[in-house]
Design a protein around this motif. Sequence first.
Motif, PDB file in Angstrom:
ATOM      1  N   MET A  56       0.850  -1.185   0.000  1.00 55.03           N
ATOM      2  CA  MET A  56       0.000   0.000   0.000  1.00 55.03           C
ATOM      3  C   MET A  56       0.886   1.236   0.000  1.00 55.03           C
ATOM      4  O   MET A  56       2.102   1.156   0.225  1.00 55.03           O
ATOM      5  CB  MET A  56      -0.882   0.035   1.261  1.00 55.03           C
ATOM      6  N   ASN A  57       0.275   2.381  -0.215  1.00 58.27           N
ATOM      7  CA  ASN A  57       0.996   3.637  -0.085  1.00 58.27           C
ATOM      8  C   ASN A  57       1.642   3.737   1.294  1.00 58.27           C
ATOM      9  O   ASN A  57       1.048   3.355   2.307  1.00 58.27           O
ATOM     10  CB  ASN A  57       0.050   4.820  -0.285  1.00 58.27           C
ATOM     11  N   GLY A  58       2.832   4.255   1.300  1.00 54.58           N
ATOM     12  CA  GLY A  58       3.564   4.422   2.554  1.00 54.58           C
ATOM     13  C   GLY A  58       4.422   3.233   2.935  1.00 54.58           C
ATOM     14  O   GLY A  58       5.175   3.297   3.909  1.00 54.58           O
ATOM     15  N   MET A  59       4.331   2.118   2.192  1.00 50.22           N
ATOM     16  CA  MET A  59       5.068   0.920   2.562  1.00 50.22           C
ATOM     17  C   MET A  59       6.566   1.134   2.382  1.00 50.22           C
ATOM     18  O   MET A  59       7.016   1.985   1.614  1.00 50.22           O
ATOM     19  CB  MET A  59       4.591  -0.271   1.748  1.00 50.22           C
ATOM     20  N   ILE A 181       2.539  -0.619   9.988  1.00 42.15           N
ATOM     21  CA  ILE A 181       1.221  -1.224   9.961  1.00 42.15           C
ATOM     22  C   ILE A 181       1.099  -2.132  11.184  1.00 42.15           C
ATOM     23  O   ILE A 181       2.102  -2.615  11.721  1.00 42.15           O
ATOM     24  CB  ILE A 181       0.961  -2.040   8.672  1.00 42.15           C
ATOM     25  N   VAL A 182      -0.134  -2.372  11.631  1.00 43.74           N
ATOM     26  CA  VAL A 182      -0.392  -3.162  12.828  1.00 43.74           C
ATOM     27  C   VAL A 182      -1.413  -4.243  12.495  1.00 43.74           C
ATOM     28  O   VAL A 182      -2.483  -3.955  11.947  1.00 43.74           O
ATOM     29  CB  VAL A 182      -0.928  -2.287  13.978  1.00 43.74           C
ATOM     30  N   SER A 205      -5.597  -0.035   7.208  1.00 50.39           N
ATOM     31  CA  SER A 205      -6.012  -0.973   6.161  1.00 50.39           C
ATOM     32  C   SER A 205      -5.889  -0.371   4.766  1.00 50.39           C
ATOM     33  O   SER A 205      -5.969  -1.098   3.774  1.00 50.39           O
ATOM     34  CB  SER A 205      -7.455  -1.422   6.391  1.00 50.39           C
ATOM     35  N   LYS A 206      -5.686   0.946   4.672  1.00 49.06           N
ATOM     36  CA  LYS A 206      -5.605   1.607   3.367  1.00 49.06           C
ATOM     37  C   LYS A 206      -4.187   2.087   3.050  1.00 49.06           C
ATOM     38  O   LYS A 206      -3.833   2.238   1.888  1.00 49.06           O
ATOM     39  CB  LYS A 206      -6.558   2.812   3.320  1.00 49.06           C
ATOM     40  N   LYS A 207      -3.381   2.337   4.066  1.00 52.09           N
ATOM     41  CA  LYS A 207      -2.011   2.786   3.844  1.00 52.09           C
ATOM     42  C   LYS A 207      -1.185   2.577   5.110  1.00 52.09           C
ATOM     43  O   LYS A 207      -1.741   2.448   6.213  1.00 52.09           O
ATOM     44  CB  LYS A 207      -1.978   4.260   3.436  1.00 52.09           C
ATOM     45  N   TRP A 208       0.117   2.510   4.937  1.00 57.24           N
ATOM     46  CA  TRP A 208       1.015   2.497   6.089  1.00 57.24           C
ATOM     47  C   TRP A 208       0.975   3.879   6.726  1.00 57.24           C
ATOM     48  O   TRP A 208       0.980   4.908   6.036  1.00 57.24           O
ATOM     49  CB  TRP A 208       2.444   2.179   5.659  1.00 57.24           C
ATOM     50  N   LEU A 209       0.924   3.912   8.047  1.00 54.90           N
ATOM     51  CA  LEU A 209       0.873   5.174   8.760  1.00 54.90           C
ATOM     52  C   LEU A 209       2.287   5.687   9.037  1.00 54.90           C
ATOM     53  O   LEU A 209       3.237   4.909   9.166  1.00 54.90           O
ATOM     54  CB  LEU A 209       0.130   5.012  10.081  1.00 54.90           C
ATOM     55  N   THR A 210       2.406   6.997   9.150  1.00 56.59           N
ATOM     56  CA  THR A 210       3.651   7.583   9.642  1.00 56.59           C
ATOM     57  C   THR A 210       3.515   7.825  11.135  1.00 56.59           C
ATOM     58  O   THR A 210       2.417   8.119  11.630  1.00 56.59           O
ATOM     59  CB  THR A 210       3.967   8.915   8.944  1.00 56.59           C
ATOM     60  N   ALA A 211       4.602   7.678  11.859  1.00 58.36           N
ATOM     61  CA  ALA A 211       4.570   7.818  13.320  1.00 58.36           C
ATOM     62  C   ALA A 211       4.605   9.290  13.702  1.00 58.36           C
ATOM     63  O   ALA A 211       5.568   9.805  14.287  1.00 58.36           O
ATOM     64  CB  ALA A 211       5.744   7.072  13.946  1.00 58.36           C
ATOM     65  N   THR A 212       3.527   9.973  13.365  1.00 53.80           N
ATOM     66  CA  THR A 212       3.377  11.395  13.679  1.00 53.80           C
ATOM     67  C   THR A 212       2.005  11.627  14.285  1.00 53.80           C
ATOM     68  O   THR A 212       1.063  10.874  14.030  1.00 53.80           O
ATOM     69  CB  THR A 212       3.521  12.258  12.415  1.00 53.80           C
ATOM     70  N   GLY A 213       1.887  12.687  15.078  1.00 50.38           N
ATOM     71  CA  GLY A 213       0.602  13.037  15.674  1.00 50.38           C
ATOM     72  C   GLY A 213       0.001  11.882  16.454  1.00 50.38           C
ATOM     73  O   GLY A 213       0.710  11.128  17.125  1.00 50.38           O
TER      74      GLY A 213
END
Length: 513
Positions: A56-59, A181-182, A205-213
């Motif tokens: 996904m995006n962000g991977m 991702i988790v 489920s739609k993209k890898w998250l960035t560890a921000t906010g």
Amino acid sequence: MAKTVFNDIPSKGKGIRFILAIAAIILILPLMRLAPWQDKGIINPDAVIMLPNYYMNGMVFQREKTIHVKGTTEAGTRLEITIGDNARSSSATTVADDNGIFTANLETPPARLEAYSLTVSSGNNTLLTIAEVYVGDVFLAAGQSNMEANYYDYYKSSKKTDSINSSNLPSAISNPNVHFIVASHVSSSHAESRSSNIPLRSYCSKKWLTATGTNSDFLGYLPQFFAEHLSKKNTNIPIGIIQTAWSGTSISQHLDNGKIYNTHIAPLKDFSIAGILWYQGETDAIYDLDSYRYLYNFALLIQQYRQLFNDEDLPFLFVQLARYSDNRNTTIIRQAQLDVLSIIQHPETVAMTVSIDTDKGTQDNIHPLGKDILGTRMADQWVAMSLHTQIPSGPIIDKARSARQGTSASISFTKHTAQDLHVMSPIRNLSASPQHYAVHTSNQISGFEAAGSDGVFHKATATVNEDDTLTITSKGVDHIQQVRYLWSNSPQEQTLLYNKWNLPASPFVIDVS
């Protein structure tokens, strides 16, 4: 040519000619039956491409290792898969097999903070695009709750959990170069586990998250502090975390044919990673049989995971169990975790992080604080592995020899781990940090015990020698046959043994020879 050969055979050999003809037909027929796409494939502008759901995006793809892209589409479709940008790219061509399964191996472009794109095409037709993919270092964060523990699931709805108040919780990281991702707590039967997908939490489920906010609230404290420390050391390298940890699970569930292995680990086959982070064992410490099987199961797990990722040297970093009094066999699990270092293959890429001094005084909680200290120690170990330099480790017990007719014992440690032995007092309050978790002291080491032939342990004195060995004596034992150190579920001793890295010795028990 076949006709000429047959005519050269005498007439009386008609039977032989018939046999040869049949043989030729048998050899040629399969080639005649090949579908036109089976050698080069066919262009299919309408093909539907299915990749594993973690594509996904962000991977993040692993740097300096081959990218293995797998997926499904219509049988026989010829595909070109490309990763790159306008300046440079890497491509590979593949053809889907009879079941529509395809794989492609791509050369990895250089690691960088900026994103690349991944495209799948058939001829001139682009069938799928992932616009934002990164190349960096990817880690699997596995185990149970102490790897999983985060703010969102463990503390958000409660202001106080045992000895931990919400005000005591560490601040989550804020780093746009950490992507994650988790996995969710969903399993399936063995028959259903052949999917390439991982059960993912809805928020990723739609993209890898960035560890921000607030995103960081979803990521385990330990993997996020590991990633943060690593990111500071390698500022131009993105970090990817795939978190599969599941609270309350025994190690058997993480082994091949276990529910977690089937649905959370097996789908990652052939996906290149930089290493595995592991924190687990609390559940196995509850039951006698599980505790005594732990060494075998743990060594097997390391082997299985390395086989799955097709890397016998894959770094495996794990945390030895922290102080906690309620699980009856914590000491046995700790000893098994220590012992695995001496039996596992390729030990130079396995590292144990001792946690006996890291809980900041929250040892009454099965999820103690101090994940920032542990994450920093683990990151330092992985960096050393990647540079093929000496891995920072606490003193690791090697041998115990009888001395002075058995009235004392000499303790030695494995090579390089016992340099500059000294005594420090751990800081067991909230002021402890990765940079300041223990202070030097001139007091003697505490926590040593010795036993004779009756197996009864008595308090012992440990003296540090100039050759970085220890001499153990005990007024209660005339002939020492066993020595142990910090042998309790939640040791309270205030003066512990450290080495040149200011890392603590592991608890242990050992026979004296």
